[in-house]
Design a protein around this motif. Structure first.
Motif, PDB file in Angstrom:
ATOM      1  N   PRO A 114      28.312  32.925   4.572  1.00 27.65           N
ATOM      2  CA  PRO A 114      27.670  31.602   4.639  1.00 27.65           C
ATOM      3  C   PRO A 114      26.152  31.739   4.751  1.00 27.65           C
ATOM      4  CG  PRO A 114      29.352  31.871   6.337  1.00 27.65           C
ATOM      5  CD  PRO A 114      29.127  33.207   5.755  1.00 27.65           C
ATOM      6  N   MET A 115      25.446  30.694   4.361  1.00 27.32           N
ATOM      7  CA  MET A 115      23.978  30.721   4.408  1.00 27.32           C
ATOM      8  C   MET A 115      23.488  29.512   5.191  1.00 27.32           C
ATOM      9  SD  MET A 115      23.598  31.706   0.452  1.00 27.32           S
ATOM     10  CE  MET A 115      22.374  32.954   0.176  1.00 27.32           C
ATOM     11  N   PHE A 116      22.328  29.675   5.837  1.00 28.40           N
ATOM     12  CA  PHE A 116      21.787  28.595   6.673  1.00 28.40           C
ATOM     13  C   PHE A 116      20.421  28.180   6.130  1.00 28.40           C
ATOM     14  CE2 PHE A 116      20.209  26.338  10.308  1.00 28.40           C
ATOM     15  CZ  PHE A 116      21.341  25.841  10.943  1.00 28.40           C
ATOM     16  N   VAL A 117      20.244  26.862   5.986  1.00 27.43           N
ATOM     17  CA  VAL A 117      19.009  26.356   5.370  1.00 27.43           C
ATOM     18  C   VAL A 117      18.279  25.414   6.328  1.00 27.43           C
ATOM     19  CG1 VAL A 117      18.058  25.104   3.387  1.00 27.43           C
ATOM     20  CG2 VAL A 117      20.179  26.385   3.139  1.00 27.43           C
ATOM     21  N   LEU A 118      16.944  25.550   6.375  1.00 29.10           N
ATOM     22  CA  LEU A 118      16.107  24.604   7.116  1.00 29.10           C
ATOM     23  C   LEU A 118      14.974  24.164   6.190  1.00 29.10           C
ATOM     24  CD1 LEU A 118      15.010  23.159   9.666  1.00 29.10           C
ATOM     25  CD2 LEU A 118      13.937  25.319  10.327  1.00 29.10           C
ATOM     26  N   ASP A 119      14.995  22.872   5.807  1.00 27.67           N
ATOM     27  CA  ASP A 119      13.960  22.327   4.915  1.00 27.67           C
ATOM     28  C   ASP A 119      13.202  21.252   5.678  1.00 27.67           C
ATOM     29  OD1 ASP A 119      13.399  21.635   1.619  1.00 27.67           O
ATOM     30  OD2 ASP A 119      13.081  19.988   3.033  1.00 27.67           O
ATOM     31  N   ILE A 120      11.907  21.485   5.910  1.00 31.66           N
ATOM     32  CA  ILE A 120      11.079  20.469   6.591  1.00 31.66           C
ATOM     33  C   ILE A 120      10.134  19.843   5.572  1.00 31.66           C
ATOM     34  CG2 ILE A 120       9.581  19.946   8.543  1.00 31.66           C
ATOM     35  CD1 ILE A 120      10.439  22.510   9.905  1.00 31.66           C
ATOM     36  N   GLY A 121      10.369  18.549   5.301  1.00 33.21           N
ATOM     37  CA  GLY A 121       9.530  17.830   4.332  1.00 33.21           C
ATOM     38  C   GLY A 121       8.554  16.921   5.050  1.00 33.21           C
ATOM     39  N   TYR A 122       8.287  15.774   4.431  1.00 36.12           N
ATOM     40  CA  TYR A 122       7.338  14.819   5.006  1.00 36.12           C
ATOM     41  C   TYR A 122       8.023  13.877   5.990  1.00 36.12           C
ATOM     42  CZ  TYR A 122       4.192  10.823   5.286  1.00 36.12           C
ATOM     43  OH  TYR A 122       3.402   9.801   5.743  1.00 36.12           O
ATOM     44  N   GLY A 123       9.191  13.335   5.578  1.00 33.36           N
ATOM     45  CA  GLY A 123       9.835  12.326   6.414  1.00 33.36           C
ATOM     46  C   GLY A 123      11.205  12.738   6.906  1.00 33.36           C
ATOM     47  N   ILE A 124      11.683  13.886   6.409  1.00 33.27           N
ATOM     48  CA  ILE A 124      13.053  14.255   6.721  1.00 33.27           C
ATOM     49  C   ILE A 124      13.187  15.776   6.791  1.00 33.27           C
ATOM     50  CG2 ILE A 124      13.991  14.390   4.379  1.00 33.27           C
ATOM     51  CD1 ILE A 124      16.174  12.523   5.233  1.00 33.27           C
ATOM     52  N   THR A 125      14.069  16.211   7.697  1.00 34.90           N
ATOM     53  CA  THR A 125      14.369  17.640   7.810  1.00 34.90           C
ATOM     54  C   THR A 125      15.859  17.833   7.542  1.00 34.90           C
ATOM     55  OG1 THR A 125      12.583  18.176   9.329  1.00 34.90           O
ATOM     56  CG2 THR A 125      14.541  19.554   9.470  1.00 34.90           C
ATOM     57  N   ASN A 126      16.179  18.741   6.628  1.00 33.80           N
ATOM     58  CA  ASN A 126      17.573  19.063   6.323  1.00 33.80           C
ATOM     59  C   ASN A 126      17.941  20.354   7.030  1.00 33.80           C
ATOM     60  OD1 ASN A 126      18.810  17.527   3.651  1.00 33.80           O
ATOM     61  ND2 ASN A 126      16.569  17.531   3.691  1.00 33.80           N
ATOM     62  N   ILE A 127      19.077  20.325   7.730  1.00 34.01           N
ATOM     63  CA  ILE A 127      19.553  21.518   8.434  1.00 34.01           C
ATOM     64  C   ILE A 127      21.013  21.700   8.031  1.00 34.01           C
ATOM     65  CG2 ILE A 127      19.990  22.544  10.713  1.00 34.01           C
ATOM     66  CD1 ILE A 127      17.947  20.373  11.803  1.00 34.01           C
ATOM     67  N   ALA A 128      21.371  22.856   7.463  1.00 32.26           N
ATOM     68  CA  ALA A 128      22.752  22.983   6.995  1.00 32.26           C
ATOM     69  C   ALA A 128      23.206  24.422   6.889  1.00 32.26           C
ATOM     70  CB  ALA A 128      22.889  22.308   5.631  1.00 32.26           C
ATOM     71  N   ALA A 129      24.526  24.599   7.116  1.00 34.32           N
ATOM     72  CA  ALA A 129      25.173  25.870   6.794  1.00 34.32           C
ATOM     73  C   ALA A 129      26.030  25.603   5.570  1.00 34.32           C
ATOM     74  CB  ALA A 129      26.039  26.334   7.959  1.00 34.32           C
ATOM     75  N   ILE A 130      25.900  26.484   4.563  1.00 32.94           N
ATOM     76  CA  ILE A 130      26.638  26.258   3.319  1.00 32.94           C
ATOM     77  C   ILE A 130      27.355  27.535   2.899  1.00 32.94           C
ATOM     78  CG2 ILE A 130      25.014  24.500   2.476  1.00 32.94           C
ATOM     79  CD1 ILE A 130      23.919  26.701   0.559  1.00 32.94           C
ATOM     80  N   SER A 131      28.357  27.355   2.044  1.00 36.25           N
ATOM     81  CA  SER A 131      28.973  28.524   1.410  1.00 36.25           C
ATOM     82  C   SER A 131      29.207  28.130  -0.045  1.00 36.25           C
ATOM     83  CB  SER A 131      30.294  28.868   2.088  1.00 36.25           C
ATOM     84  OG  SER A 131      31.250  27.917   1.709  1.00 36.25           O
ATOM     85  N   GLN A 132      29.724  29.085  -0.825  1.00 36.70           N
ATOM     86  CA  GLN A 132      29.949  28.765  -2.235  1.00 36.70           C
ATOM     87  C   GLN A 132      30.954  27.618  -2.356  1.00 36.70           C
ATOM     88  OE1 GLN A 132      31.670  31.545  -5.102  1.00 36.70           O
ATOM     89  NE2 GLN A 132      29.589  32.145  -5.598  1.00 36.70           N
ATOM     90  N   ASP A 133      31.766  27.491  -1.333  1.00 35.59           N
ATOM     91  CA  ASP A 133      32.806  26.470  -1.332  1.00 35.59           C
ATOM     92  C   ASP A 133      32.249  25.068  -1.067  1.00 35.59           C
ATOM     93  OD1 ASP A 133      35.486  26.187  -1.692  1.00 35.59           O
ATOM     94  OD2 ASP A 133      35.852  25.939   0.455  1.00 35.59           O
ATOM     95  N   GLY A 134      31.081  24.983  -0.463  1.00 38.52           N
ATOM     96  CA  GLY A 134      30.497  23.673  -0.167  1.00 38.52           C
ATOM     97  C   GLY A 134      29.749  23.687   1.150  1.00 38.52           C
TER      98      GLY A 134
ATOM     99  N   GLU B 190      32.541  33.420  13.057  1.00 35.69           N
ATOM    100  CA  GLU B 190      32.350  34.290  11.869  1.00 35.69           C
ATOM    101  C   GLU B 190      31.193  33.788  11.006  1.00 35.69           C
ATOM    102  OE1 GLU B 190      35.885  32.055  11.334  1.00 35.69           O
ATOM    103  OE2 GLU B 190      35.189  32.851  13.228  1.00 35.69           O
ATOM    104  N   VAL B 191      31.050  32.457  10.972  1.00 37.96           N
ATOM    105  CA  VAL B 191      29.955  31.880  10.178  1.00 37.96           C
ATOM    106  C   VAL B 191      28.621  32.274  10.818  1.00 37.96           C
ATOM    107  CG1 VAL B 191      28.902  29.710   9.434  1.00 37.96           C
ATOM    108  CG2 VAL B 191      31.382  29.968   9.353  1.00 37.96           C
ATOM    109  N   SER B 192      28.541  32.167  12.149  1.00 35.18           N
ATOM    110  CA  SER B 192      27.285  32.489  12.845  1.00 35.18           C
ATOM    111  C   SER B 192      26.882  33.935  12.621  1.00 35.18           C
ATOM    112  CB  SER B 192      27.418  32.289  14.350  1.00 35.18           C
ATOM    113  OG  SER B 192      27.877  31.016  14.606  1.00 35.18           O
ATOM    114  N   SER B 193      27.855  34.840  12.659  1.00 33.47           N
ATOM    115  CA  SER B 193      27.458  36.244  12.521  1.00 33.47           C
ATOM    116  C   SER B 193      26.959  36.505  11.092  1.00 33.47           C
ATOM    117  CB  SER B 193      28.590  37.193  12.919  1.00 33.47           C
ATOM    118  OG  SER B 193      29.740  36.870  12.195  1.00 33.47           O
ATOM    119  N   GLY B 194      27.567  35.830  10.117  1.00 31.85           N
ATOM    120  CA  GLY B 194      27.077  35.963   8.728  1.00 31.85           C
ATOM    121  C   GLY B 194      25.645  35.473   8.609  1.00 31.85           C
ATOM    122  N   ILE B 195      25.350  34.371   9.306  1.00 27.07           N
ATOM    123  CA  ILE B 195      24.001  33.790   9.239  1.00 27.07           C
ATOM    124  C   ILE B 195      22.986  34.703   9.921  1.00 27.07           C
ATOM    125  CG2 ILE B 195      22.613  31.877  10.159  1.00 27.07           C
ATOM    126  CD1 ILE B 195      25.172  30.138   9.455  1.00 27.07           C
TER     127      ILE B 195
END
Ligand code: ATP
Ligand code: MG
Length: 337
Positions: free
Chosen positions: A153-173, A273-278
């Motif tokens: 799994p992968m973890f994403v942090l996107d900080i823009g102007y008005g919104i911040t996206n925080i997510a854990a994703i995998s190829q499955d979704g 298991e997801v956390s250790s992958g991240i």
């Protein structure tokens, strides 16, 4: 057939054209003149994009500077359609060509279904042939020029102007993800308030943004300095003052720490298991605010998780959605209609 990826951000619109790369980056902004004739209000767009933003703080009384996208949501549908049509013209997608154009729009993670409907409507108004969607975390990871791993799994942090996206994703979704209404815009507003209260100086929104982007830094002991023009709060006399990195540090850290609290909350709820992958893969950073000096290092040391910073964090999502455009497999899997 033309294929476009469009990131209609709260602050900047980014467009990627298949085969060409990033072809547009402009303020999501319009200058609209309003006047009354009898009982009827008339509107006329005076400027689009960067030209409209440059009028901020100096437009005529009956001219409004409007951002049709606010905190990731489309708040003025008709104006958004009008602005998008202007941007499409700028990248030479005329109305006739739009019919044969496929577009992937990048939406905030966890947005309401209503938002998709608004996008479909404005795309129709612009005559766009086919519309697909993806969410910021998938697009941003691909913008790092990595493949979404089948196993980790992968973890994403996107900080823009008005919104911040925080997510854990995998190829499955999407495994888990949220968006919060925090970003660079909050820091700008706080800088304006702080200078008014502590230094008796009123500055405009564009000046505050420039201060943040040029001297704002989370590197310890950074001491960049610039001069800001404005006027005195008491008396209104035009004035200038110097601002340095250390004077902005506490303001910036306040918002970054708030965002990192949300990151910790999302992380704490992930299966072990997801956390250790991240932990192994690190956090994938994106969004314009990530351009700030020292921010990636600050996040790494605060969360004690390695981070990955792309060369152009502000363009990562649109570049990643561009990668989807050129891969039928990814297009099918990640862009859904
Ligand atoms: N060098 C910099 N340092 C700090 N912040 C920066 C820098 N360059 C740009 N920014 C900020 O990044 C933000 C814009 O980033 P981005 O383009 O990712 O947002 P957006 O996609 O328009 O907004 P959102 O994702 O919230 O809808 C603005 O707040 C801008 O001031
Ligand atoms: Mg964005």
């Amino acid at each position: 057939m033309t294929r476009l990826a469009i990131d209609f951000g709260s602050s900047e619109t980014k467009i990627y054209m298949s085969g060409c790369g990033v072809v547009l980056k402009e303020a999501t902004c319009m200058a609209v003149e309003e006047w009354l004739e009898g009982e009827v209000t008339h509107l006329k767009v005076k400027a689009y994009g960067d030209k409209a933003r440059a009028l901020s703080g100096r437009a005529a009384v009956n001219t409004h500077i409007i951002n049709p996208v606010f905190e990731g949501d489309i708040v003025h549908e008709n104006l958004a359609a009008c602005l998008l049509e202007n941007f499409l013209e700028k990248v030479e997608v005329t109305r006739r060509k739009a019919k044969h154009t496929e577009v992937i729009f990048i939406l905030p993670c966890g947005c309401e279904p209503e938002l998709k409907k608004k996008y479909v409507k404005i795309a129709e108004e612009c005559g766009i042939g086919s519309v697909y969607f993806t969410i910021t975390p998938f697009a941003a990871v691909l913008g790092h020029n990595v493949t979404i791993s089948e196993s980790t799994p992968m973890f994403v942090l996107d900080i823009g102007y008005g919104i911040t996206n925080i997510a854990a994703i995998s190829q499955d979704g999407l495994i888990s993800g949220i968006n919060v209404n925090l970003g660079g815009g909050n820091i700008d507003v706080h800088i304006i308030d702080d200078l008014a209260v502590h230094r008796n100086m009123k500055i405009g929104a564009l000046t505050a943004e420039r201060l943040k982007n040029t001297v704002g830094s989370l590197l310890p002991d950074d001491n960049k300095m610039t001069v800001a023009d404005g006027r005195e709060v008491s008396g209104g006399t035009p004035a200038s003052l110097s601002v340095n990195s250390s004077q902005l540090y506490d303001i910036i850290v306040t918002y970054i720490d708030k965002i990192l609290e949300y990151v910790s909350l999302v992380m704490a709820k992930l299966p072990a298991e997801v956390s250790s992958g991240i932990m192994r893969g690190g956090i994938y950073l994106s969004g314009g605010v990530m351009k700030m000096d020292g921010l990636a290092e600050y996040i790494e040391s605060k969360l004690k998780v390695p981070v990955n910073l792309p060369e152009e964090p502000q363009l990562a999502a649109v570049i990643g959605a561009g990668v989807m455009l050129s891969s039928d497999k990814l297009f099918e899997k990640l862009a859904t209609d």
